[in-house]
Motif scaffolding. Structure first.
Motif, PDB file in Angstrom:
ATOM      1  N   LEU C  51      90.066  58.924  12.556  1.00  0.00           N
ATOM      2  CA  LEU C  51      90.707  58.610  11.085  1.00  0.00           C
ATOM      3  C   LEU C  51      92.254  58.080  11.176  1.00  0.00           C
ATOM      4  O   LEU C  51      92.846  58.657  11.946  1.00  0.00           O
ATOM      5  CB  LEU C  51      90.624  59.902  10.456  1.00  0.00           C
ATOM      6  CG  LEU C  51      89.047  60.458  10.009  1.00  0.00           C
ATOM      7  CD1 LEU C  51      89.140  61.719   8.983  1.00  0.00           C
ATOM      8  CD2 LEU C  51      88.342  59.037   9.321  1.00  0.00           C
ATOM      9  N   LYS C  55      92.087  59.030   5.032  1.00  0.00           N
ATOM     10  CA  LYS C  55      90.745  59.386   5.667  1.00  0.00           C
ATOM     11  C   LYS C  55      89.745  58.219   5.811  1.00  0.00           C
ATOM     12  O   LYS C  55      88.646  58.218   5.142  1.00  0.00           O
ATOM     13  CB  LYS C  55      90.175  60.538   4.531  1.00  0.00           C
ATOM     14  CG  LYS C  55      90.919  61.863   4.624  1.00  0.00           C
ATOM     15  CD  LYS C  55      90.013  62.948   5.090  1.00  0.00           C
ATOM     16  CE  LYS C  55      90.875  64.155   4.898  1.00  0.00           C
ATOM     17  NZ  LYS C  55      91.350  64.487   6.271  1.00  0.00           N
ATOM     18  N   VAL C  56      90.351  57.100   6.189  1.00  0.00           N
ATOM     19  CA  VAL C  56      89.576  56.128   6.566  1.00  0.00           C
ATOM     20  C   VAL C  56      89.501  55.624   8.083  1.00  0.00           C
ATOM     21  O   VAL C  56      90.213  55.980   8.857  1.00  0.00           O
ATOM     22  CB  VAL C  56      89.902  54.667   5.886  1.00  0.00           C
ATOM     23  CG1 VAL C  56      89.611  54.987   4.371  1.00  0.00           C
ATOM     24  CG2 VAL C  56      91.172  54.325   6.214  1.00  0.00           C
ATOM     25  N   LYS C  96      87.510  49.210   3.132  1.00  0.00           N
ATOM     26  CA  LYS C  96      87.874  50.499   3.792  1.00  0.00           C
ATOM     27  C   LYS C  96      86.451  51.293   4.138  1.00  0.00           C
ATOM     28  O   LYS C  96      85.328  51.152   3.825  1.00  0.00           O
ATOM     29  CB  LYS C  96      88.350  51.603   2.593  1.00  0.00           C
ATOM     30  CG  LYS C  96      89.703  51.186   2.539  1.00  0.00           C
ATOM     31  CD  LYS C  96      90.458  51.983   1.414  1.00  0.00           C
ATOM     32  CE  LYS C  96      91.849  51.718   1.269  1.00  0.00           C
ATOM     33  NZ  LYS C  96      92.382  52.083  -0.184  1.00  0.00           N
ATOM     34  N   ALA C  97      86.541  51.950   5.407  1.00  0.00           N
ATOM     35  CA  ALA C  97      85.637  52.297   6.288  1.00  0.00           C
ATOM     36  C   ALA C  97      85.575  53.996   6.039  1.00  0.00           C
ATOM     37  O   ALA C  97      86.490  54.644   6.668  1.00  0.00           O
ATOM     38  CB  ALA C  97      85.569  51.857   7.843  1.00  0.00           C
ATOM     39  N   LYS C  98      84.580  54.551   5.474  1.00  0.00           N
ATOM     40  CA  LYS C  98      84.582  55.829   5.309  1.00  0.00           C
ATOM     41  C   LYS C  98      84.133  56.570   6.612  1.00  0.00           C
ATOM     42  O   LYS C  98      83.639  55.871   7.449  1.00  0.00           O
ATOM     43  CB  LYS C  98      83.367  56.323   4.276  1.00  0.00           C
ATOM     44  CG  LYS C  98      83.694  55.679   2.752  1.00  0.00           C
ATOM     45  CD  LYS C  98      82.772  56.345   1.932  1.00  0.00           C
ATOM     46  CE  LYS C  98      83.323  55.913   0.562  1.00  0.00           C
ATOM     47  NZ  LYS C  98      82.013  56.172  -0.660  1.00  0.00           N
ATOM     48  N   SER C 124      80.042  51.522   8.684  1.00  0.00           N
ATOM     49  CA  SER C 124      80.117  52.926   8.817  1.00  0.00           C
ATOM     50  C   SER C 124      78.878  53.673   8.432  1.00  0.00           C
ATOM     51  O   SER C 124      78.294  53.389   7.596  1.00  0.00           O
ATOM     52  CB  SER C 124      81.133  53.625   8.125  1.00  0.00           C
ATOM     53  OG  SER C 124      81.206  55.177   7.908  1.00  0.00           O
ATOM     54  N   VAL C 132      82.382  46.369   7.074  1.00  0.00           N
ATOM     55  CA  VAL C 132      83.687  46.802   6.823  1.00  0.00           C
ATOM     56  C   VAL C 132      84.497  45.915   7.677  1.00  0.00           C
ATOM     57  O   VAL C 132      85.606  45.876   7.415  1.00  0.00           O
ATOM     58  CB  VAL C 132      83.819  48.419   7.138  1.00  0.00           C
ATOM     59  CG1 VAL C 132      83.285  49.348   6.419  1.00  0.00           C
ATOM     60  CG2 VAL C 132      83.079  48.486   8.727  1.00  0.00           C
TER      61      VAL C 132
END
Lengths: 145, 145, 145, 145
Positions: C51, C55-56, C96-98, C124, C132
């Motif tokens: 991370l 928080k990505v 954006k990648a969770k 993700s 992503v």
């Protein structure tokens, strides 16, 4: 030159502090050694986790060094209000990199209103004459409110 | 530096002649203005077919200028026996290019046995201070027999 | 198709084991979920260190996922004798990648004698419908003795 | 999918006509054979000037085919008001391309408000099974007034 930066918004120390703050870094990971008009020199400090089998600096470590160098370059020219986001990164790996700090020499190719385009040359402090990777990158600059 | 060129195999004139021969060009399309260790400066001569609507130099013209600059760079350092083949080209378009010759400043990043990696900065002679495109490229070098 | 792979040299499990061996990994970092002709699906297991602020998933984590996917793809088609080396990586960051595992879907574009060219799409596991990042890469294949 | 196109603004024929108009083309240079959600198939018509020595399709011809395919893809999804500008193009040359039309299969990777990112696979009609080049590109989308 069209699209060239005309002034600096932050000093090397300010850029370094902002990056450490942003990453909530407990210890120093990066030194911003010099910022100039259209130029930056950074040093990603060596940690053992940067090695891969064969005792050379890993691809992800190189990526980190290049991305931070270019981020520092944007930050110094655009200031802290805008959060630049990496849009494209093109990396050419040129030589094995011996364990050491990764030195990044970044150069602004274009600083537009919406996009910054840069290049970075990477060296290992263990063999500072050898260009180990060359990277170009584009960063999207969010609009000002 | 590891992987750096150590000598030149051809003069600027020889490189220019070889390129014109190779393309069976009836008139001059390209000038090789300077070759040096790890360096080349070329000039793709302006023709009206290089313009696109809006009276700016077209993408294909830029591509041609970059590819020829890098080909000239390889040729000068490797000699005429080997036929280098473009493997990868990454182009960043930075500014509109006014009608004129396209000047290419090429720099060797790595000259390995099998791969040459280079970068080229492109300018229009109509506005020689403005970097209009930045290109990195890899060329595969065939084995010697 | 010219330059296309015609058979597989290793199973998904063998590729996964070889990668863990190569990195002397004490715990599982990567799953090779599927290998097929010209295709691989990998999963870089989530760790908190992947991370970045906001928080990505971080750029270096994406790089790692893409590089391992392409390495797995080469390994499965070329076998364990040859050590492929990343030569060029071009990454486009798209969303954006969770936080989650990073799933890589790799596809062989060319498997030559000296160069393998591939593309990888990254997702993700927290939002598996969103592309992503998209990555293309070239890997140099050493000569057989 | 985030950032995915949700509808088409123009038909294949409209896109083809707009491109010919834009280039003030006196004869047909390009066919837009199919547009779909996130997809386009184009055909750059063969002309002798697309050949280079060795009787293979030239790099500039490939560049043109890829750029037009991606331009057609943007146009069909964004409509005619906005003039998209090529920002980055990354080309991997995979195989020699025999003389013929250059078929481009373009796919939208991201359609954002400011940037469209696409990939295109190129084939020669003379050997339609062989992927001759793979290209990714970013196009800047001007703001609406």
């Amino acid at each position: 030159m069209t699209n060239s930066p005309t002034d600096l918004k932050l000093t090397a120390q300010q850029v370094e502090d902002l990056i450490h703050l942003g990453f909530a870094a407990k210890k120093k990971i990066l030194a911003v050694e010099e910022v100039g008009l259209g130029f930056v020199r950074t040093r990603l400090l060596y940690r053992e986790s940067m090695l891969r089998p064969g005792k050379v600096l890993s691809g992800p470590a190189m990526f980190t060094a290049a991305d931070l160098a270019m981020y520092a370059l944007v930050l110094s020219h655009v200031g802290p209000e805008l959060m630049a986001v990496t849009s494209n990164l093109n990396m050419n790996f040129l030589a094995k990199a011996k364990p050491g700090d990764i030195i990044g020499q970044g150069r602004m190719l274009k600083l537009g209103r919406r996009l910054a385009v840069m290049e970075t040359s990477l060296y290992s402090s263990a063999e500072p004459e050898t260009l180990v990777a060359h990277v170009t990158g584009s960063y999207a600059l969010p609009m000002k409110a």
